[in-house]
Design a protein around this motif. Sequence first.
Motif, PDB file in Angstrom:
ATOM      1  N   HIS A 280       0.416  -1.039  -0.274  1.00 31.09           N
ATOM      2  CA  HIS A 280       0.167  -0.045   0.101  1.00 31.09           C
ATOM      3  C   HIS A 280       0.623   1.088   0.035  1.00 31.09           C
ATOM      4  N   THR A 281       0.244   2.356   0.331  1.00 32.47           N
ATOM      5  CA  THR A 281       1.183   3.785  -0.155  1.00 32.47           C
ATOM      6  C   THR A 281       0.989   4.392   1.241  1.00 32.47           C
ATOM      7  N   GLU A 282       2.276   4.332   2.346  1.00 26.77           N
ATOM      8  CA  GLU A 282       1.638   5.661   3.460  1.00 26.77           C
ATOM      9  C   GLU A 282       2.064   6.642   3.119  1.00 26.77           C
ATOM     10  N   VAL A 283       1.172   7.734   3.446  1.00 26.85           N
ATOM     11  CA  VAL A 283       2.004   9.749   3.381  1.00 26.85           C
ATOM     12  C   VAL A 283       1.392  10.047   5.198  1.00 26.85           C
ATOM     13  N   ASN A 284       2.712  10.048   5.342  1.00 27.22           N
ATOM     14  CA  ASN A 284       3.137  10.632   6.532  1.00 27.22           C
ATOM     15  C   ASN A 284       2.750  12.716   6.332  1.00 27.22           C
ATOM     16  N   PHE A 285       1.951  12.999   7.157  1.00 28.03           N
ATOM     17  CA  PHE A 285       1.490  14.242   7.633  1.00 28.03           C
ATOM     18  C   PHE A 285       1.615  14.832   8.887  1.00 28.03           C
ATOM     19  N   ASP A 286       2.417  15.014   9.574  1.00 26.31           N
ATOM     20  CA  ASP A 286       2.273  16.313  10.406  1.00 26.31           C
ATOM     21  C   ASP A 286       2.017  17.651  10.532  1.00 26.31           C
ATOM     22  N   PHE A 287       1.199  17.638  11.491  1.00 22.42           N
ATOM     23  CA  PHE A 287       0.493  19.087  11.711  1.00 22.42           C
ATOM     24  C   PHE A 287       0.766  19.594  13.473  1.00 22.42           C
ATOM     25  N   THR A 288       1.612  20.942  12.664  1.00 23.30           N
ATOM     26  CA  THR A 288       1.585  21.922  14.067  1.00 23.30           C
ATOM     27  C   THR A 288       0.035  22.916  14.108  1.00 23.30           C
ATOM     28  N   LEU A 289      -0.154  23.097  15.306  1.00 21.38           N
ATOM     29  CA  LEU A 289      -1.066  23.946  15.853  1.00 21.38           C
ATOM     30  C   LEU A 289      -0.746  25.583  16.570  1.00 21.38           C
ATOM     31  N   VAL A 290      -0.891  27.264  15.789  1.00 16.06           N
ATOM     32  CA  VAL A 290      -0.331  27.762  16.418  1.00 16.06           C
ATOM     33  C   VAL A 290      -1.767  28.208  18.453  1.00 16.06           C
ATOM     34  N   ALA A 291      -1.309  28.705  19.555  1.00 11.62           N
ATOM     35  CA  ALA A 291      -2.272  29.139  20.291  1.00 11.62           C
ATOM     36  C   ALA A 291      -3.374  30.531  19.868  1.00 11.62           C
ATOM     37  N   ALA A 292      -4.349  30.199  19.702  1.00 12.27           N
ATOM     38  CA  ALA A 292      -5.134  30.947  19.224  1.00 12.27           C
ATOM     39  C   ALA A 292      -5.370  32.232  20.797  1.00 12.27           C
ATOM     40  N   SER A 293      -5.937  33.511  20.294  1.00 14.89           N
ATOM     41  CA  SER A 293      -5.533  34.808  20.883  1.00 14.89           C
ATOM     42  C   SER A 293      -6.962  35.060  21.589  1.00 14.89           C
ATOM     43  N   ASP A 294      -8.169  34.798  20.580  1.00 13.83           N
ATOM     44  CA  ASP A 294      -9.313  34.051  21.464  1.00 13.83           C
ATOM     45  C   ASP A 294     -10.495  33.498  20.545  1.00 13.83           C
ATOM     46  N   ASN A 295     -11.080  33.098  21.426  1.00 13.22           N
ATOM     47  CA  ASN A 295     -11.905  32.003  21.056  1.00 13.22           C
ATOM     48  C   ASN A 295     -12.559  31.861  19.412  1.00 13.22           C
ATOM     49  N   ASN A 296     -12.727  32.884  18.916  1.00 16.35           N
ATOM     50  CA  ASN A 296     -12.866  33.446  17.151  1.00 16.35           C
ATOM     51  C   ASN A 296     -12.187  32.675  17.112  1.00 16.35           C
ATOM     52  N   GLU A 297     -10.801  32.287  17.105  1.00 19.81           N
ATOM     53  CA  GLU A 297     -10.073  31.795  16.184  1.00 19.81           C
ATOM     54  C   GLU A 297     -10.042  30.129  16.333  1.00 19.81           C
ATOM     55  N   GLU A 298     -10.733  30.033  17.266  1.00 19.97           N
ATOM     56  CA  GLU A 298     -10.047  28.845  17.454  1.00 19.97           C
ATOM     57  C   GLU A 298     -11.673  27.707  16.202  1.00 19.97           C
ATOM     58  N   THR A 299     -12.488  28.426  16.088  1.00 18.49           N
ATOM     59  CA  THR A 299     -13.449  27.634  14.984  1.00 18.49           C
ATOM     60  C   THR A 299     -12.825  28.642  13.203  1.00 18.49           C
ATOM     61  N   LYS A 300     -13.691  27.586  12.523  1.00 16.08           N
ATOM     62  CA  LYS A 300     -13.667  27.678  11.072  1.00 16.08           C
ATOM     63  C   LYS A 300     -14.742  28.858  11.278  1.00 16.08           C
ATOM     64  N   ILE A 301     -14.107  29.378   9.842  1.00 16.11           N
ATOM     65  CA  ILE A 301     -15.125  31.055   9.396  1.00 16.11           C
ATOM     66  C   ILE A 301     -16.741  30.758   9.202  1.00 16.11           C
ATOM     67  N   LYS A 302     -17.092  31.495   9.385  1.00 11.60           N
ATOM     68  CA  LYS A 302     -18.755  31.183   8.733  1.00 11.60           C
ATOM     69  C   LYS A 302     -19.168  30.677   7.642  1.00 11.60           C
ATOM     70  N   ARG A 303     -19.637  30.141   6.557  1.00 14.49           N
ATOM     71  CA  ARG A 303     -19.715  29.876   5.193  1.00 14.49           C
ATOM     72  C   ARG A 303     -20.687  28.953   5.197  1.00 14.49           C
ATOM     73  N   LEU A 304     -21.699  28.838   4.228  1.00  6.36           N
ATOM     74  CA  LEU A 304     -22.555  28.381   3.846  1.00  6.36           C
ATOM     75  C   LEU A 304     -22.232  26.728   3.260  1.00  6.36           C
ATOM     76  N   ARG A 305     -22.318  25.703   3.937  1.00  7.60           N
ATOM     77  CA  ARG A 305     -21.986  24.106   3.744  1.00  7.60           C
ATOM     78  C   ARG A 305     -22.809  23.208   3.844  1.00  7.60           C
ATOM     79  N   VAL A 306     -22.603  22.464   3.515  1.00  7.28           N
ATOM     80  CA  VAL A 306     -23.394  21.516   3.143  1.00  7.28           C
ATOM     81  C   VAL A 306     -23.465  20.502   4.169  1.00  7.28           C
ATOM     82  N   MET A 307     -24.477  19.475   4.790  1.00  5.25           N
ATOM     83  CA  MET A 307     -25.147  19.523   6.279  1.00  5.25           C
ATOM     84  C   MET A 307     -24.527  20.598   7.099  1.00  5.25           C
ATOM     85  N   GLU A 308     -24.505  21.593   7.641  1.00  3.99           N
ATOM     86  CA  GLU A 308     -24.525  21.990   8.771  1.00  3.99           C
ATOM     87  C   GLU A 308     -25.487  23.358   8.722  1.00  3.99           C
TER      88      GLU A 308
END
Length: 308
Positions: A280-308
Motif C-alpha cells: 500500500h501507499t503511506e502518507v505521513n503528515f504532521d500538523f503544528t497548531l498555534v495558540a489562539a488569542s481569542d475563542n473566535n480563532e478556534e473555529t472555522k470561518i462562517k460560510r454556507l456549508r452542506v450538512m451544517e
Amino acid sequence: MTVNPAKTSELEKLLAVSSGLVSAQGNERFKAIMHQLLGDLCQTIKTFDITDEEFWLAVNYLNELGERKESALLAAGLGLEHYLDMRADEKEAAAGNEVGTPRTIEGPLYVANAPLSQSYARMDDGTEQAEIMWLHGQVTDANGKPVSNAIVDIWHANTLGGYSFFDQSQSQYNLRRRIQTDAEGRYAVRSIVPCGYGCPPDGPTQKLLTELGRHGNRPAHIHFFVSAPGYKHLTTQINLNGDAYLWDDFAFATREELIADPLKITDARIAEQRKINQPHTEVNFDFTLVAASDNNEETKIKRLRVME
Ligand code: MBD
Ligand code: FE
C-alpha cells in the motif's frame, strides 16, 4: 482621451443613487463597497468599449454560474480564494504571530458532520479498486507538545477526482471522516489514494477558463480542518508529490510546506500491523497548531456549508 465633465458628473450621480449613497437607510459598509465595485465596472465597460452583446453574455453567464452552483468553484479558479489566504498570511506576519502549518484554501467541496472516530477510521466504502492509502501523523503545538483530542476533519476525492455528495454515485460521507487525536496527538486513516480534480468540462467555470487559455485541473490533494480548544483553527490541504499538476493547480493552493511524499510499503509486517495485509501507499503528515488569542480563532470561518 477627452473627458466630458458633464457626462462624468452624470455617472457620479448615477452611481451615488444606484449604490444607495443618497439613502439614509441600508448598510453603510455595503453601500461603499457597491459604489466602488459599480464604478470599477463602469470604468471597465468604458475602457474596453464593451458592446451590448458582450454585456448580456456576461449577465447570462452569472445566471449559468448560479444554476450550476459553480460560483465558489470560479472563486477558487480565479485565485480569489487564494488571495484571502495571502491577506491572512500577511496579517499574521505583520503581527509577528507564531508560525504553524500553513493554511491553504477550503475549496467548495466540504461536507460538514462527517462520521467521528477516535484516533483511527477507514474512510473508503470499499467499492473502488484503488491503491490503499495509510494516512497518518501527529498534531503538536509550536513547541512540539502533542495535542490530544484535536479534531482532524479529512476529505478527499476518489480515483476519478470526484467528491461524495457532489458526486451522487458515491455513498454518503465516502472519503470524509473526522478523527479525534489520541493521547500522543496522533491520527491515522485507511483510505484510497486520491486522483486530481478536474472542473466539470461542460460547466461555466471551465468555459471561462478555456477562454483564458487555462485548464481547470488540480493535483492530487487531501483537505484538512484541524482544530482543538486553545488553538487557532487550521484550514489546509496536502499535495501528493509526483503529480504532474503539483505546481500547476488551477486553484493556486499548493505550498512548499504542504507537499507529502507518498511511500510505497511492501513490508508484510507493517501491512499486518495496519490490518491491510497487502502492499500500500503511506502518507505521513504532521500538523503544528498555534495558540489562539481569542475563542473566535478556534473555529472555522462562517460560510454556507452542506450538512451544517
Ligand atoms: C477541489 O477539489 C478543490 O479542492 C477546489 C479548491 C476546487 C475544486 C475542486
Ligand atoms: Fe479538493
